[in-house]
Write a protein that holds these residues in place. Structure first.
Motif, short mmCIF file in Angstrom:
data_model
loop_
_atom_site.label_atom_id
_atom_site.label_comp_id
_atom_site.label_asym_id
_atom_site.label_seq_id
_atom_site.Cartn_x
_atom_site.Cartn_y
_atom_site.Cartn_z
N SER A 89 -13.79 -58.54 -20.26
CA SER A 89 -15.04 -58.57 -19.50
C SER A 89 -14.91 -57.96 -18.11
CB SER A 89 -15.51 -60.02 -19.37
OG SER A 89 -14.57 -60.77 -18.64
N PHE A 90 -13.73 -57.47 -17.73
CA PHE A 90 -13.59 -56.88 -16.40
C PHE A 90 -14.35 -55.57 -16.34
CE2 PHE A 90 -9.89 -56.38 -19.07
CZ PHE A 90 -9.69 -55.02 -19.11
N GLY A 134 -14.20 -52.50 -18.95
CA GLY A 134 -13.18 -52.81 -19.93
C GLY A 134 -12.01 -51.85 -19.96
N GLU A 135 -11.72 -51.37 -21.15
CA GLU A 135 -10.55 -50.51 -21.36
C GLU A 135 -10.69 -49.14 -20.70
OE1 GLU A 135 -7.74 -51.69 -22.65
OE2 GLU A 135 -8.73 -53.60 -22.98
N SER A 136 -11.88 -48.80 -20.21
CA SER A 136 -12.06 -47.53 -19.50
C SER A 136 -11.38 -47.54 -18.14
CB SER A 136 -13.55 -47.23 -19.31
OG SER A 136 -14.19 -47.14 -20.55
N ILE A 137 -11.08 -48.72 -17.62
CA ILE A 137 -10.39 -48.85 -16.34
C ILE A 137 -8.90 -48.78 -16.62
CG2 ILE A 137 -10.01 -50.31 -14.32
CD1 ILE A 137 -12.70 -51.68 -14.98
N SER A 138 -8.20 -47.89 -15.93
CA SER A 138 -6.77 -47.72 -16.19
C SER A 138 -6.01 -49.01 -15.86
CB SER A 138 -6.20 -46.57 -15.36
OG SER A 138 -6.03 -46.96 -14.02
N ILE A 195 -4.52 -53.53 -11.88
CA ILE A 195 -3.52 -54.22 -11.04
C ILE A 195 -3.88 -54.07 -9.57
CG2 ILE A 195 -1.10 -54.17 -10.29
CD1 ILE A 195 -0.46 -53.32 -13.24
N VAL A 196 -4.23 -52.86 -9.15
CA VAL A 196 -4.61 -52.61 -7.76
C VAL A 196 -5.82 -53.45 -7.38
CG1 VAL A 196 -5.46 -50.85 -6.16
CG2 VAL A 196 -3.54 -50.33 -7.67
#
Length: 163
Positions: free
Chosen positions: A2-3, A12-16, A21-22
């Motif tokens: 859900s991020f 979601g998974e589009s964010i590296s 982490i950053v």
């Protein structure tokens, strides 16, 4: 997952993985370094808030790893020990999170020679409270200089070579 969000409203998974982490580190830093001193959270409060109230905003794997690495009392946390001594956590013991190393406030000892106690080797001492820097007298605050002593590094797991 859900991020979602910054940058470019990715979800979601589009964010590296690195960006996830950053984002965690950035939010933690923002909680601990507010412009208004009354809004500043202690490192301990920031981690607790992120886990309990903001957990759905982050990828749970990196968030859990970050919290585990930072410890129960992250570096920069001002603490009162069981003998009423004030100090600031300067390093975390990854195998015993309740036993960090603490820079001790002692007005009789010059600031440049401040005593560091490794609670792992002082079984009679315990942390009994964490304290907001704003609750310290100016003398104690200047001595501990919470913003000047903090460096973050993480030990690797001896068995697997990973955190």
């Amino acid at each position: 997952m859900s991020f979602s969000g910054y940058p470019k409203h990715l979800k979601g998974e589009s964010i590296s993985p690195l960006a996830r982490i950053v984002a965690i580190v950035n939010v933690y830093d923002n909680h601990c370094n507010q412009r208004n001193p009354s809004d500043i959270m202690t490192p301990h409060e920031a981690l607790s808030f992120m886990f309990a109230r903001q957990g759905a905003l982050f990828d749970q794997g990196p968030l859990s790893t970050f919290i585990r690495c930072m410890g129960v009392y992250p570096p920069g946390t001002i603490v009162r020990l069981s003998d009423s001594t004030l100090g600031m956590v300067i390093s975390v013991n990854s195998t015993k999170p309740l036993r960090p190393s603490v820079l001790i406030y002692d007005s009789a000892v010059p600031k440049s020679e401040a005593i560091i106690i490794d609670l792992l080797h002082e079984p009679e001492l315990n942390i009994v409270a964490n304290i907001k820097p704003s609750q310290l007298s100016q003398e104690v605050f200047d001595y501990l200089s919470p913003r000047k002593h903090i460096t973050y590094f993480f030990d690797t797991d001896k068995a697997g070579g990973k955190i």
